[in-house]
Design a protein around this motif. Sequence first.
Motif, PDB file in Angstrom:
ATOM      1  N   UNK A 137       0.825  -1.209   0.000  1.00 15.07           N
ATOM      2  CA  UNK A 137       0.000   0.000   0.000  1.00 15.07           C
ATOM      3  C   UNK A 137       0.859   1.259   0.000  1.00 15.07           C
ATOM      4  N   UNK A 138       1.931   1.234   0.728  1.00 17.56           N
ATOM      5  CA  UNK A 138       2.850   2.366   0.804  1.00 17.56           C
ATOM      6  C   UNK A 138       3.410   2.686  -0.577  1.00 17.56           C
ATOM      7  N   UNK A 139       3.838   1.657  -1.303  1.00 16.18           N
ATOM      8  CA  UNK A 139       4.433   1.854  -2.633  1.00 16.18           C
ATOM      9  C   UNK A 139       3.378   2.257  -3.649  1.00 16.18           C
ATOM     10  N   UNK A 140       2.192   1.676  -3.552  1.00 16.04           N
ATOM     11  CA  UNK A 140       1.146   1.986  -4.529  1.00 16.04           C
ATOM     12  C   UNK A 140       0.554   3.380  -4.333  1.00 16.04           C
ATOM     13  N   UNK A 141       0.393   3.809  -3.101  1.00 18.28           N
ATOM     14  CA  UNK A 141      -0.263   5.090  -2.826  1.00 18.28           C
ATOM     15  C   UNK A 141       0.680   6.281  -2.914  1.00 18.28           C
ATOM     16  N   UNK A 142       1.926   6.091  -2.525  1.00 15.38           N
ATOM     17  CA  UNK A 142       2.890   7.188  -2.548  1.00 15.38           C
ATOM     18  C   UNK A 142       3.875   6.968  -3.687  1.00 15.38           C
ATOM     19  N   UNK A 143       4.189   8.006  -4.368  1.00 16.10           N
ATOM     20  CA  UNK A 143       5.193   7.913  -5.424  1.00 16.10           C
ATOM     21  C   UNK A 143       6.548   8.185  -4.805  1.00 16.10           C
ATOM     22  N   UNK A 144       7.303   7.105  -4.605  1.00 18.51           N
ATOM     23  CA  UNK A 144       8.553   7.194  -3.872  1.00 18.51           C
ATOM     24  C   UNK A 144       9.673   6.577  -4.681  1.00 18.51           C
ATOM     25  N   UNK A 145      10.894   6.878  -4.277  1.00 14.80           N
ATOM     26  CA  UNK A 145      12.078   6.260  -4.860  1.00 14.80           C
ATOM     27  C   UNK A 145      12.178   4.834  -4.335  1.00 14.80           C
ATOM     28  N   UNK A 146      12.153   3.874  -5.246  1.00 17.00           N
ATOM     29  CA  UNK A 146      12.116   2.467  -4.833  1.00 17.00           C
ATOM     30  C   UNK A 146      13.369   2.043  -4.074  1.00 17.00           C
ATOM     31  N   UNK A 147      14.533   2.548  -4.455  1.00 15.62           N
ATOM     32  CA  UNK A 147      15.772   2.194  -3.763  1.00 15.62           C
ATOM     33  C   UNK A 147      15.781   2.690  -2.328  1.00 15.62           C
ATOM     34  N   UNK A 148      15.342   3.912  -2.136  1.00 14.39           N
ATOM     35  CA  UNK A 148      15.282   4.473  -0.781  1.00 14.39           C
ATOM     36  C   UNK A 148      14.255   3.722   0.057  1.00 14.39           C
ATOM     37  N   UNK A 149      13.114   3.392  -0.550  1.00 15.35           N
ATOM     38  CA  UNK A 149      12.104   2.628   0.186  1.00 15.35           C
ATOM     39  C   UNK A 149      12.649   1.270   0.591  1.00 15.35           C
ATOM     40  N   UNK A 150      13.317   0.588  -0.315  1.00 10.98           N
ATOM     41  CA  UNK A 150      13.872  -0.726  -0.009  1.00 10.98           C
ATOM     42  C   UNK A 150      14.898  -0.637   1.114  1.00 10.98           C
TER      43      UNK A 150
END
Length: 128
Positions: A87-100
Amino acid sequence: MRPLKIFAAFALFVTLLAAIPAMLNYTGHGNLLLAKFWVLFVFITGFTFIVIASVLVVQHINPALYAQAFLATTIVKMLGCMAFALLFVLKLHIDNGVFLLNFSYLYFLNTGFEVYVLLRNLRNQNRK
């Protein structure tokens, strides 16, 4: 380990876990953290607290079910964290590397603390 000692260790663990991201923000390396990092932090750390508290309750009621309760609550935590991450990844447009990086930091260290508590309690049970 006694429950009070476990919760004191958890408070120390959470303080140390939060210190690194706080220092990153303070030193100007906030780009290594998500904008909603503290939401992620509270969610995963809260889930860890619930796991530890529920396992301690089960241990108090029926010590023979300690390991099974630990496994069940850890699986629920894993599924809950995966759903939250999705849900976090789908709802917010974020940098995938930083999120990981942020998610892995929080999830694996919290899981490591859970395993530490499990091993300490199982070792104490064997001494009795």
